[in-house]
Design a protein around this motif. Sequence first.
Motif, PDB file in Angstrom:
ATOM      1  N   MET A 166       0.798  -1.231   0.000  1.00  0.00           N
ATOM      2  CA  MET A 166       0.000   0.000   0.000  1.00  0.00           C
ATOM      3  C   MET A 166       0.835   1.289   0.000  1.00  0.00           C
ATOM      4  O   MET A 166       0.397   2.310   0.508  1.00  0.00           O
ATOM      5  CB  MET A 166      -1.025  -0.026   1.147  1.00  0.00           C
ATOM      6  N   ARG A 169      -2.110   3.070  -3.165  1.00  0.00           N
ATOM      7  CA  ARG A 169      -3.361   2.378  -2.823  1.00  0.00           C
ATOM      8  C   ARG A 169      -4.513   3.221  -3.327  1.00  0.00           C
ATOM      9  O   ARG A 169      -4.348   4.337  -3.771  1.00  0.00           O
ATOM     10  CB  ARG A 169      -3.473   2.052  -1.330  1.00  0.00           C
ATOM     11  N   GLY A 170      -5.726   2.614  -3.231  1.00  0.00           N
ATOM     12  CA  GLY A 170      -6.896   3.266  -3.821  1.00  0.00           C
ATOM     13  C   GLY A 170      -7.157   2.622  -5.181  1.00  0.00           C
ATOM     14  O   GLY A 170      -6.208   2.389  -5.950  1.00  0.00           O
ATOM     15  N   ALA A 171      -8.430   2.330  -5.467  1.00  0.00           N
ATOM     16  CA  ALA A 171      -8.751   1.505  -6.637  1.00  0.00           C
ATOM     17  C   ALA A 171      -8.187   2.038  -7.966  1.00  0.00           C
ATOM     18  O   ALA A 171      -7.440   1.327  -8.663  1.00  0.00           O
ATOM     19  CB  ALA A 171     -10.266   1.305  -6.713  1.00  0.00           C
ATOM     20  N   ARG A 229      -3.692  -7.447  -4.854  1.00  0.00           N
ATOM     21  CA  ARG A 229      -4.834  -7.119  -3.989  1.00  0.00           C
ATOM     22  C   ARG A 229      -6.118  -7.602  -4.692  1.00  0.00           C
ATOM     23  O   ARG A 229      -6.278  -7.362  -5.889  1.00  0.00           O
ATOM     24  CB  ARG A 229      -4.888  -5.609  -3.699  1.00  0.00           C
ATOM     25  N   CYS A 283     -12.372   6.723   4.441  1.00  0.00           N
ATOM     26  CA  CYS A 283     -11.081   6.316   3.882  1.00  0.00           C
ATOM     27  C   CYS A 283     -10.426   7.506   3.180  1.00  0.00           C
ATOM     28  O   CYS A 283     -10.543   8.650   3.614  1.00  0.00           O
ATOM     29  CB  CYS A 283     -11.298   5.137   2.927  1.00  0.00           C
ATOM     30  N   ALA A 329      -5.652   8.365  -3.914  1.00  0.00           N
ATOM     31  CA  ALA A 329      -6.284   7.073  -4.197  1.00  0.00           C
ATOM     32  C   ALA A 329      -6.490   6.829  -5.688  1.00  0.00           C
ATOM     33  O   ALA A 329      -6.722   5.686  -6.097  1.00  0.00           O
ATOM     34  CB  ALA A 329      -7.625   6.993  -3.484  1.00  0.00           C
ATOM     35  N   THR A 353     -12.151  10.788  -6.426  1.00  0.00           N
ATOM     36  CA  THR A 353     -13.528  10.445  -6.808  1.00  0.00           C
ATOM     37  C   THR A 353     -14.492  11.136  -5.834  1.00  0.00           C
ATOM     38  O   THR A 353     -15.039  12.174  -6.142  1.00  0.00           O
ATOM     39  CB  THR A 353     -13.724   8.919  -6.812  1.00  0.00           C
ATOM     40  N   GLN A 391      -6.394   5.674   6.660  1.00  0.00           N
ATOM     41  CA  GLN A 391      -6.370   6.477   5.425  1.00  0.00           C
ATOM     42  C   GLN A 391      -7.036   7.839   5.625  1.00  0.00           C
ATOM     43  O   GLN A 391      -6.643   8.825   4.994  1.00  0.00           O
ATOM     44  CB  GLN A 391      -7.104   5.743   4.290  1.00  0.00           C
ATOM     45  N   ALA A 418     -15.424   3.906  -4.176  1.00  0.00           N
ATOM     46  CA  ALA A 418     -15.737   2.476  -4.246  1.00  0.00           C
ATOM     47  C   ALA A 418     -14.563   1.729  -4.863  1.00  0.00           C
ATOM     48  O   ALA A 418     -13.820   2.277  -5.681  1.00  0.00           O
ATOM     49  CB  ALA A 418     -16.982   2.232  -5.083  1.00  0.00           C
ATOM     50  N   ASP A 419     -14.429   0.489  -4.435  1.00  0.00           N
ATOM     51  CA  ASP A 419     -13.418  -0.402  -5.024  1.00  0.00           C
ATOM     52  C   ASP A 419     -14.029  -1.288  -6.083  1.00  0.00           C
ATOM     53  O   ASP A 419     -13.345  -1.790  -6.967  1.00  0.00           O
ATOM     54  CB  ASP A 419     -12.756  -1.247  -3.940  1.00  0.00           C
ATOM     55  N   ASN A 449     -16.462  -1.159  -0.624  1.00  0.00           N
ATOM     56  CA  ASN A 449     -15.576  -0.027  -0.314  1.00  0.00           C
ATOM     57  C   ASN A 449     -14.930  -0.280   1.044  1.00  0.00           C
ATOM     58  O   ASN A 449     -15.170  -1.309   1.688  1.00  0.00           O
ATOM     59  CB  ASN A 449     -16.360   1.286  -0.326  1.00  0.00           C
ATOM     60  N   LYS A 450     -14.111   0.661   1.450  1.00  0.00           N
ATOM     61  CA  LYS A 450     -13.349   0.526   2.700  1.00  0.00           C
ATOM     62  C   LYS A 450     -14.243   0.135   3.867  1.00  0.00           C
ATOM     63  O   LYS A 450     -15.354   0.637   4.004  1.00  0.00           O
ATOM     64  CB  LYS A 450     -12.630   1.860   2.971  1.00  0.00           C
ATOM     65  N   PHE A 467     -12.338  -4.331   3.573  1.00  0.00           N
ATOM     66  CA  PHE A 467     -13.442  -3.745   2.794  1.00  0.00           C
ATOM     67  C   PHE A 467     -14.752  -4.308   3.324  1.00  0.00           C
ATOM     68  O   PHE A 467     -14.758  -5.330   4.026  1.00  0.00           O
ATOM     69  CB  PHE A 467     -13.298  -4.091   1.297  1.00  0.00           C
TER      70      PHE A 467
HETATM   71  O1  MRU Z   1      -7.206  -0.194   1.057  1.00  0.00           O
HETATM   72  P1  MRU Z   1      -7.238   1.029   0.205  1.00  0.00           P
HETATM   73  O2  MRU Z   1      -6.664   2.225   0.867  1.00  0.00           O
HETATM   74  O3  MRU Z   1      -6.661   0.777  -1.159  1.00  0.00           O
HETATM   75  O4  MRU Z   1      -8.803   1.297   0.011  1.00  0.00           O
HETATM   76  C1  MRU Z   1      -9.217   2.428  -0.712  1.00  0.00           C
HETATM   77  C2  MRU Z   1     -10.677   2.631  -0.672  1.00  0.00           C
HETATM   78  O5  MRU Z   1     -11.412   1.862  -0.100  1.00  0.00           O
HETATM   79  C3  MRU Z   1     -11.226   3.776  -1.454  1.00  0.00           C
HETATM   80  O6  MRU Z   1     -12.394   4.278  -0.860  1.00  0.00           O
HETATM   81  C4  MRU Z   1     -11.566   3.311  -2.876  1.00  0.00           C
HETATM   82  O7  MRU Z   1     -10.467   2.676  -3.454  1.00  0.00           O
HETATM   83  C5  MRU Z   1     -12.011   4.409  -3.746  1.00  0.00           C
HETATM   84  S1  MRU Z   1     -10.652   5.414  -4.143  1.00  0.00           S
HETATM   85  C6  MRU Z   1     -11.002   6.583  -5.225  1.00  0.00           C
END
Ligand code: MRU
Length: 363
Positions: free
Chosen positions: A55, A58-60, A101, A170, A176, A183, A210, A250-251, A261-262, A331
């Motif tokens: 990480m 990180r972030g989708a 991941r 998060c 991210a 986002t 985060q 959202a992931d 999501n987180k 998540f």
């Molecule tokens: O574990 P992470 O820090 O990668 O998780 C990130 C999240 O959950 C974010 O809310 C998600 O990726 C949306 S980011 C634009």
Amino acid sequence: MKTLEEVKNAYRPSIRPIEWLGDRLRILDQSRLPFETTFIDLRTVDEVAEAIRSMKVRGAPAIGITAAYGMAIALVEHETTSMEEALRVLKDAYRKLAATRPTAVNLFWALDRVMDVARSVSGSGEVGSLRGAVEAEARKIFEEELEAEISMGLHGISLIQRGDSIMTQCNAGGLATGTGLGTALAPIKLAKFMGMDVQVIIPETRPWLQGARLTAYEMAVEGIRSVLITDTAVGLVMYEGMVDMVMVGADRILLDGHVFNKIGTYKQAVIARELGIPFYVLAPTSTIDVKSAVQDVRIEERDPDEVRYVKGSGGRTLITLPDVAVYNPVFDVTPPKYVTAVITERGIAYQPLDRNIPRLLGR
Ligand code: MRU
């Protein structure tokens, strides 16, 4: 209100978390923020995979972009002479990067996009053109992401009033996504850019923090008013009337409206619904998984030590018994009924989500 073109021409993000340098990827190490601003150069696929897994990035959307550049790095790292060999190198890189991941769909979406381009070029050109095509696709993914964020930011602003207080979760900001915008934080940053004052309420987001470490940092860099709360204060803060709406990223979003999501997002959504507070999910359409059902999606579980220890400016501190049993899913999944709307670059999908999300995608 400004148009997409006006914002594209005038808005410049304050942070640059990902930069392609022609033969390597420079990333801002998010595991050290906000205490240290350190950039690291990734030169091998293994380094890219490690940076995603640990990480540092990180972030989708950001891990999707990083993985796409990881494919370009694979072809820099390995001098290949035949197309067959180059495709083998890419397949190997794909496998390593896809194993980092499991939850954010953007990772697999970006890798598939690069691999599809590579396959289509492999029939016609030579190895040099393949490298150019892979790099160009990674750049395109990055550029499209920024444009999508500006669009969803503008859709999101239409729901915000001057002075609103917006709870997030998060970090769904420029860190991210890798673009510097974000986002869920895009409407907030663009509101500020257009002279509209808003406030952000940031749950700290245990265990990786985060919210405390990254969103608070991004808001400070942008000069946006923010208040940090503990995750356990979410309910009271909403109950006390301090929250006009919730905006989260959202992931992975399923076609029927389930939102991954987180961890903590589900709880926010249920409380928001109970109190009549709008709950918005903002994500590019690349976060929409058109294939999976809820039970197909793997929720990542991370190292128990992330829960046993807290990380501060002075290093790690043990906060419980060193051998206590820990369950650390990072998540959660929010059922569609709690989501007021999903905001994407293509527009806003209101209820019923299982009809309106596919409609946004033209399905
Ligand atoms: O574990 P992470 O820090 O990668 O998780 C990130 C999240 O959950 C974010 O809310 C998600 O990726 C949306 S980011 C634009």
